[in-house]
Each structure stands twice: as structure tokens, then as C-alpha cells.
Design an enzyme around this catalytic site. Sequence first.
Site, PDB file in Angstrom:
ATOM      1  N   HIS A  51       0.882  -1.156   0.000  1.00  0.00           N
ATOM      2  CA  HIS A  51       0.000   0.000   0.000  1.00  0.00           C
ATOM      3  C   HIS A  51       0.927   1.215   0.000  1.00  0.00           C
ATOM      4  CE1 HIS A  51      -2.740  -3.040   1.891  1.00  0.00           C
ATOM      5  NE2 HIS A  51      -3.500  -2.544   0.931  1.00  0.00           N
ATOM      6  N   ASP A  54       2.442   1.592   3.275  1.00  0.00           N
ATOM      7  CA  ASP A  54       3.416   0.553   3.661  1.00  0.00           C
ATOM      8  C   ASP A  54       4.793   1.018   3.183  1.00  0.00           C
ATOM      9  OD1 ASP A  54       1.497  -1.368   4.574  1.00  0.00           O
ATOM     10  OD2 ASP A  54       1.144  -2.028   2.506  1.00  0.00           O
TER      11      ASP A  54
HETATM   12  C1  XUL Z   1      -8.873  -6.537   1.140  1.00  0.00           C
HETATM   13  C2  XUL Z   1      -7.726  -6.872   0.329  1.00  0.00           C
HETATM   14  C3  XUL Z   1      -6.626  -5.868   0.323  1.00  0.00           C
HETATM   15  C4  XUL Z   1      -6.105  -5.587  -1.040  1.00  0.00           C
HETATM   16  C5  XUL Z   1      -5.049  -4.548  -1.115  1.00  0.00           C
HETATM   17  O1  XUL Z   1      -9.821  -7.505   1.209  1.00  0.00           O
HETATM   18  O2  XUL Z   1      -7.664  -7.928  -0.252  1.00  0.00           O
HETATM   19  O3  XUL Z   1      -5.601  -6.338   1.140  1.00  0.00           O
HETATM   20  O4  XUL Z   1      -5.561  -6.743  -1.577  1.00  0.00           O
HETATM   21  O5  XUL Z   1      -5.489  -3.298  -0.787  1.00  0.00           O
END
Ligand code: XUL
Length: 346
Positions: A51, A54
Site C-alpha cells: 500500500h 506501507d
Molecule cells: C482486502 C484486500 C486488500 C487488497 C489490497 O480484502 O484484499 O488487502 O488486496 O489493498
Amino acid sequence: MPKDITYKFCFGPWNLSEGQDPYGPPTRPVQTFDWKLGQLKRLGFDAMMFHDDDAVPDVDGKSDAQLARESKELRKKLKDAGVVAEIVAPRLWFDPRTIDGGYTSNDPKCRQFAIRRSLRCIDIANHLGCNLIVLWLAREGSYIRESKNARRSMDYLVAAIDKMLAHDKRIRIAIEPKPNEPMDVAYVPTIGHALALASLTRDPKRVGCLIESAHALLAGLDPADEIDFACSFGKLWSLHLNDQNGLKFDQDKPFGSANLRVAFNQVLALERNRYGARGEYVAFDVHPFRTTKVEHWTAHLENSRRTFLKLVEKARTYPEAQANKLIADRNYAALDQLVLEHLMGR
Ligand code: XUL
Ligand code: MN
């Protein structure tokens, strides 16, 4: 079946989570990013997914120059570890300005925040040498149907994606659909929705998707069919393999943990579509069980990869000629048993 793809594996720092859930605190001590990167390297994974925060904690509190400096430092750290950044995703579900959604919030100032944050996420990706942006549209939906206008929300989503595509001509966007959680009902629940949305953007060629097994299952779909559907359009650019026991909260179980046959069919679909041949990664969006002890903290990742590779072997040794004969004879009972016995082995 083609037998030549060597799969590359990936996970994100959040996949070494500490065990908190809505009903209780962490069950393992908080760990540093460097520890998590060290584990990824120790396990021999090839890439890490991020992210935006992150990669650069407290994105919103930092200037563009700080963002550039910190993401370049991270890029060097990854390079030294022999790891690449697979994707970067804007985290649009923690900030108070995204309470009512990011791009589809009813408040124009909040929508602007979500777009600005996404453009900064693209800048971070650029500094990391990564051109794939993932959009998990966490709060783009409603809890109360009448509270938001779904028709207008589609326009907002297209406008936001268009701004991202215009911000950088090299990036590609992979939409990760999920039908619910945290929302009651999400606006982009399946791959069909994601690709239809892509077709409305200014550059549909640069908008594709990411399939997560658990999200497809929550939508009542077979993830293998979602894989074949996305691949028919050349749009499967990333993948979150995991598992899910029925229609519950998003469980992010180890791959194959709830339904080995459904997992096998996903691997078969990946093999027949040659997923990975264009450099795509197999990511495991899995979490340790809350009960996991510190010394077993990475087992869910190791096990997911191990199961995946065993199922690749099963896919490559699947008795296709025998299966085709049974299909021609419409003997699906025997086909069913052939699959079960193949999976069970001798
Ligand atoms: C949520 C999910 C997240 C995404 C990334 O369900 O899967 O972790 O993969 O934002
Ligand atoms: Mn995911």
C-alpha cells in the site's frame, strides 16, 4: 498443459499481521518492516506488494520531496535484498476523509482528497520503479442504499481513474473487486464489473484487474471462472490467491485450506492461460490464524506456496486425454471421480 512457466511469488507486509480482529487485540508483537522484508527474502519470495503507506508511512503528513526521498530509500533497500515492488495500492479506507468512500464520497472535498492521494500513490510507485497500481475499492459502495447515488458513483469512479491515467502515461491500473466488507454492497463486486468500468475510462488498454480467490467466493463465483473470464480479455495482471470457507467475513485463509478442488481449478485455469508468462506474479493475500505462535508466523505463506506448487504438478499431470474421452461421452460422474482420485493420489 504447458509445462514451462516458472512462477514468481509475492506477498505484502500486511500478510505478516499480528492477529488483531474486531473483537480482540494483537496476539503477536508488532514487527518492523525490515523484519518482514527479511522474512520475505528468507522464504525466497521474489517481490513485495505495497500500500502507499506501507512504502512511506504517514503519506499525507509528508511533502513531495520527503515522499521521493523515502521511496527511493526503500527502492534501494529492496534492490539490496534482490526483491522488486510488484504493485502499489492507495489505502483509501483509513483516513477520516474516506469514511463515506474515497472516489464516491458524497463530500466533494473528500473525493478530491482520494484523487490527490491516488496521484501521490502513483508518484511513490514511480520512485519504486513499479508501474502497476492496484485499486481495491474498499469503501466505494454503501451501507444504506439510499445514502449514495450508484449512477453518479460510476461517473466519479471513471473520473478518478481518468485522472490517474492522465497523471502518468506509463502506469497501468488493476482493479481488485470485492462484493462486500467493509461495505454492505460494493459498486464493483466482480471482474465483469471491473472490466466494464475499465471500458469507460480514457485509456481502457491500461485498466485491467486483480482477482482475489476469497473475493470471488464471497460474490458466489468460482475463482477459476473469474480467471478464465479475465484472461479472455488479456486483463489478469495480478492475483491474490487465498481461501474462504463460505459466505462469511473475508477470511484470507491459506491457499487450498478450505477447498482443495476449487484451488486446483484455479491453478488449472492459470496454467491454461499461461499466467506468469508476461511477468505477472502469484501473490498470496493470506493471514496467519489469530492463534498462530510467533515461531510459526510465516507458515501460512510457506504452506500456500507449497500447496500451489503441488497443485501445479497436479495440473501438469492431469490425465487430459482420459478426461476428454469422458467429456465426449457426457460421463460427468466418471469425470468427477477422475478429478477426485487425481487429487487424492495413489
Ligand atoms: C482486502 C484486500 C486488500 C487488497 C489490497 O480484502 O484484499 O488487502 O488486496 O489493498
Ligand atoms: Mn487482496
